[in-house]
Design a protein around this motif. Structure first.
Motif, PDB file in Angstrom:
ATOM      1  N   GLY A 114      32.898 -15.167 -63.966  1.00  0.00           N
ATOM      2  CA  GLY A 114      32.046 -14.636 -62.906  1.00  0.00           C
ATOM      3  C   GLY A 114      30.875 -13.888 -63.494  1.00  0.00           C
ATOM      4  N   GLN A 115      31.147 -13.103 -64.520  1.00  0.00           N
ATOM      5  CA  GLN A 115      30.100 -12.392 -65.239  1.00  0.00           C
ATOM      6  C   GLN A 115      30.652 -11.959 -66.591  1.00  0.00           C
ATOM      7  OE1 GLN A 115      27.710  -9.609 -63.007  1.00  0.00           O
ATOM      8  NE2 GLN A 115      27.207  -8.415 -64.796  1.00  0.00           N
ATOM      9  N   ALA A 116      29.804 -12.011 -67.603  1.00  0.00           N
ATOM     10  CA  ALA A 116      30.138 -11.509 -68.934  1.00  0.00           C
ATOM     11  C   ALA A 116      28.957 -10.701 -69.438  1.00  0.00           C
ATOM     12  CB  ALA A 116      30.445 -12.665 -69.897  1.00  0.00           C
ATOM     13  N   SER A 210      36.123 -21.635 -56.730  1.00  0.00           N
ATOM     14  CA  SER A 210      35.741 -21.706 -55.318  1.00  0.00           C
ATOM     15  C   SER A 210      35.180 -20.369 -54.827  1.00  0.00           C
ATOM     16  CB  SER A 210      36.940 -22.110 -54.460  1.00  0.00           C
ATOM     17  OG  SER A 210      38.009 -21.175 -54.604  1.00  0.00           O
ATOM     18  N   ASP A 211      35.685 -19.257 -55.346  1.00  0.00           N
ATOM     19  CA  ASP A 211      35.163 -17.949 -54.943  1.00  0.00           C
ATOM     20  C   ASP A 211      33.773 -17.706 -55.505  1.00  0.00           C
ATOM     21  OD1 ASP A 211      37.256 -16.448 -53.357  1.00  0.00           O
ATOM     22  OD2 ASP A 211      38.459 -17.074 -55.059  1.00  0.00           O
ATOM     23  N   VAL A 212      33.518 -18.224 -56.712  1.00  0.00           N
ATOM     24  CA  VAL A 212      32.167 -18.126 -57.270  1.00  0.00           C
ATOM     25  C   VAL A 212      31.196 -18.912 -56.405  1.00  0.00           C
ATOM     26  CG1 VAL A 212      30.702 -18.806 -59.222  1.00  0.00           C
ATOM     27  CG2 VAL A 212      32.907 -17.699 -59.638  1.00  0.00           C
ATOM     28  N   GLU A 213      31.593 -20.100 -55.987  1.00  0.00           N
ATOM     29  CA  GLU A 213      30.723 -20.954 -55.180  1.00  0.00           C
ATOM     30  C   GLU A 213      30.466 -20.350 -53.800  1.00  0.00           C
ATOM     31  OE1 GLU A 213      32.923 -24.552 -55.169  1.00  0.00           O
ATOM     32  OE2 GLU A 213      32.241 -25.188 -57.163  1.00  0.00           O
ATOM     33  N   GLN A 214      31.479 -19.703 -53.208  1.00  0.00           N
ATOM     34  CA  GLN A 214      31.374 -19.208 -51.838  1.00  0.00           C
ATOM     35  C   GLN A 214      31.031 -17.722 -51.755  1.00  0.00           C
ATOM     36  OE1 GLN A 214      35.080 -20.280 -49.899  1.00  0.00           O
ATOM     37  NE2 GLN A 214      35.018 -22.334 -50.774  1.00  0.00           N
ATOM     38  N   GLY A 215      30.998 -17.026 -52.895  1.00  0.00           N
ATOM     39  CA  GLY A 215      30.737 -15.598 -52.878  1.00  0.00           C
ATOM     40  C   GLY A 215      31.846 -14.799 -52.222  1.00  0.00           C
ATOM     41  N   SER A 216      33.096 -15.244 -52.389  1.00  0.00           N
ATOM     42  CA  SER A 216      34.229 -14.614 -51.715  1.00  0.00           C
ATOM     43  C   SER A 216      35.218 -14.034 -52.717  1.00  0.00           C
ATOM     44  CB  SER A 216      34.937 -15.644 -50.829  1.00  0.00           C
ATOM     45  OG  SER A 216      35.389 -16.747 -51.612  1.00  0.00           O
ATOM     46  N   CYS A 217      36.227 -13.340 -52.191  1.00  0.00           N
ATOM     47  CA  CYS A 217      37.333 -12.796 -52.991  1.00  0.00           C
ATOM     48  C   CYS A 217      38.631 -13.158 -52.284  1.00  0.00           C
ATOM     49  CB  CYS A 217      37.204 -11.282 -53.143  1.00  0.00           C
ATOM     50  SG  CYS A 217      35.700 -10.725 -53.992  1.00  0.00           S
ATOM     51  N   ALA A 240      35.765  -6.647 -45.949  1.00  0.00           N
ATOM     52  CA  ALA A 240      35.266  -6.647 -44.572  1.00  0.00           C
ATOM     53  C   ALA A 240      33.975  -5.862 -44.473  1.00  0.00           C
ATOM     54  CB  ALA A 240      36.324  -6.055 -43.643  1.00  0.00           C
ATOM     55  N   TRP A 241      33.933  -4.719 -45.170  1.00  0.00           N
ATOM     56  CA  TRP A 241      32.695  -3.931 -45.163  1.00  0.00           C
ATOM     57  C   TRP A 241      31.579  -4.660 -45.896  1.00  0.00           C
ATOM     58  CZ3 TRP A 241      30.161  -2.053 -49.524  1.00  0.00           C
ATOM     59  CH2 TRP A 241      29.056  -1.269 -49.255  1.00  0.00           C
ATOM     60  N   ARG A 242      31.925  -5.278 -47.054  1.00  0.00           N
ATOM     61  CA  ARG A 242      30.908  -5.925 -47.880  1.00  0.00           C
ATOM     62  C   ARG A 242      30.305  -7.143 -47.186  1.00  0.00           C
ATOM     63  NH1 ARG A 242      30.293  -9.787 -51.969  1.00  0.00           N
ATOM     64  NH2 ARG A 242      32.391 -10.611 -51.630  1.00  0.00           N
ATOM     65  N   GLN A 243      31.139  -7.950 -46.544  1.00  0.00           N
ATOM     66  CA  GLN A 243      30.660  -9.179 -45.926  1.00  0.00           C
ATOM     67  C   GLN A 243      30.440  -9.056 -44.424  1.00  0.00           C
ATOM     68  OE1 GLN A 243      32.676 -12.770 -46.982  1.00  0.00           O
ATOM     69  NE2 GLN A 243      32.987 -12.181 -49.103  1.00  0.00           N
ATOM     70  N   ARG A 244      30.730  -7.853 -43.882  1.00  0.00           N
ATOM     71  CA  ARG A 244      30.583  -7.629 -42.439  1.00  0.00           C
ATOM     72  C   ARG A 244      31.425  -8.621 -41.646  1.00  0.00           C
ATOM     73  NH1 ARG A 244      28.258  -4.382 -45.249  1.00  0.00           N
ATOM     74  NH2 ARG A 244      26.355  -3.239 -44.697  1.00  0.00           N
ATOM     75  N   THR A 245      32.642  -8.870 -42.128  1.00  0.00           N
ATOM     76  CA  THR A 245      33.534  -9.826 -41.450  1.00  0.00           C
ATOM     77  C   THR A 245      34.764  -9.085 -40.948  1.00  0.00           C
ATOM     78  OG1 THR A 245      34.516 -10.373 -43.592  1.00  0.00           O
ATOM     79  CG2 THR A 245      32.777 -11.829 -42.767  1.00  0.00           C
ATOM     80  N   ILE A 246      34.565  -8.087 -40.129  1.00  0.00           N
ATOM     81  CA  ILE A 246      35.659  -7.254 -39.650  1.00  0.00           C
ATOM     82  C   ILE A 246      36.701  -8.084 -38.894  1.00  0.00           C
ATOM     83  CG2 ILE A 246      36.269  -5.307 -38.186  1.00  0.00           C
ATOM     84  CD1 ILE A 246      34.777  -4.535 -40.691  1.00  0.00           C
ATOM     85  N   GLY A 247      36.245  -9.058 -38.090  1.00  0.00           N
ATOM     86  CA  GLY A 247      37.173  -9.855 -37.301  1.00  0.00           C
ATOM     87  C   GLY A 247      38.160 -10.601 -38.174  1.00  0.00           C
TER      88      GLY A 247
END
Length: 298
Positions: A114-116, A210-217, A240-247
């Motif tokens: 993801g990062q080095a 897949s998380d790198v591609e989608q920006g997810s965790c 939820a706070w980072r992606q604003r996906t509370i639902g």
């Protein structure tokens, strides 16, 4: 090159006189993982990296938001390596040796970088960082290129979420330049340097492709849904706070209502980003979980 793997028990890593108090730990909580590889980076490779560092350009900017702000040079991000002498020297170490090992011990064959980066601490810069987790990483590897006893990377030895009690922190035992520590996402850690420690380290964060591609965790949702893990549930709050996906987070958290009913130790919650918002969301999630258990899912 001699290579020795050592698995460290975080619960018993504290030195004599600093043992964490006994606690009842849920059988559903999976063990945190910290492993050491002795002599993983050969001395000539360490010397080459340190030599390149003397003429390399360092800055405090990182692509991934990080409160651990210190001079660094980003070598790779999102599985793509940069075209710098330092990146060229480090890439074969990471891609051919470190990454296959991390895929094995973290039981995830799709992990990518993801990062080095190379991080450098000077006597005039910041010398410590409070306890945190690497929220954006499924796993982390740290190579201390200039280790010093009782200085550098430390880990939290207690099982409490983000415990700030310094008595329960222990320095990772890097014995020589080139030793690497690999830990899972749920290991709380920080940095504290002695005044004379000019530390240089290689840090590698890995994530499923897949998380790198989608920006997810996605691993936080998997852990919470599978194990009823309140620590993972807390990180869902951060997501939820980072992606604003509370639902989405609320739906997942309600599915692990029983695990949340006991609640994580709210007073000790910490996060690499959005701590206040994540703490507030966690409190709301615990309240919602209790309502579900009592038959009120409104």
């Amino acid at each position: 090159m001699e290579l020795l793997e050592q698995s460290l028990d975080l619960a018993n890593l504290a030195s004599p006189g600093r043992q964490p108090p006994a606690r009842v730990v849920s059988k559903r909580r999976r063990p945190r993982m910290l492993r050491m590889l002795r002599g993983f980076v050969a001395r000539e490779e360490v010397d080459e990296i340190l030599s390149l560092c003397r003429t390399a350009t360092f800055s405090s900017g990182e692509a991934i938001a990080n409160p651990v702000s210190s001079l660094c040079q980003v070598l790779a991000e999102d599985a793509t390596w940069r075209s710098t002498p330092l990146a060229a020297a480090v890439k074969p170490i990471v891609e051919a040796r470190l990454l296959p090992y991390m895929r094995l011990v973290l039981a995830c064959p799709t992990l990518v970088v993801g990062q080095a980066l190379i991080r450098r601490y000077s006597s005039k810069g910041r010398r410590e960082h409070e306890v945190h987790t690497d929220h954006h990483a499924f796993g982390t590897a740290v190579v201390d290129l200039t280790p010093k006893s009782g200085s550098g990377l430390f880990v939290q030895c207690s099982s409490d979420h983000g415990d700030t009690n310094e008595r329960l922190h222990s320095f990772v035992p890097f014995a020589s330049p080139g030793d690497v520590a690999v830990h899972s996402w749920d290991v709380w850690h920080g940095i504290h340097l002695k005044p004379d420690h000019e530390r240089v380290s290689l840090v590698v964060w890995v994530r499923p492709e897949s998380d790198v591609e989608q920006g997810s965790c996605s691993w936080y949702f998997d852990a919470a849904l599978r194990d009823g893990d309140p620590v993972a549930a807390y990180h869902i709050g951060v997501e939820a706070w980072r992606q604003r996906t509370i639902g989405r987070a609320k739906t997942a958290l309600l599915d692990v209502a029983r695990g949340l009913a006991t609640g994580p130790p709210i007073a000790l919650l910490r996060s690499v980003g959005g701590a206040t918002q994540a703490k507030r969301w966690t409190l709301q999630a615990v309240e919602a979980a209790l309502q579900v258990q009592q038959g009120d899912s409104a």
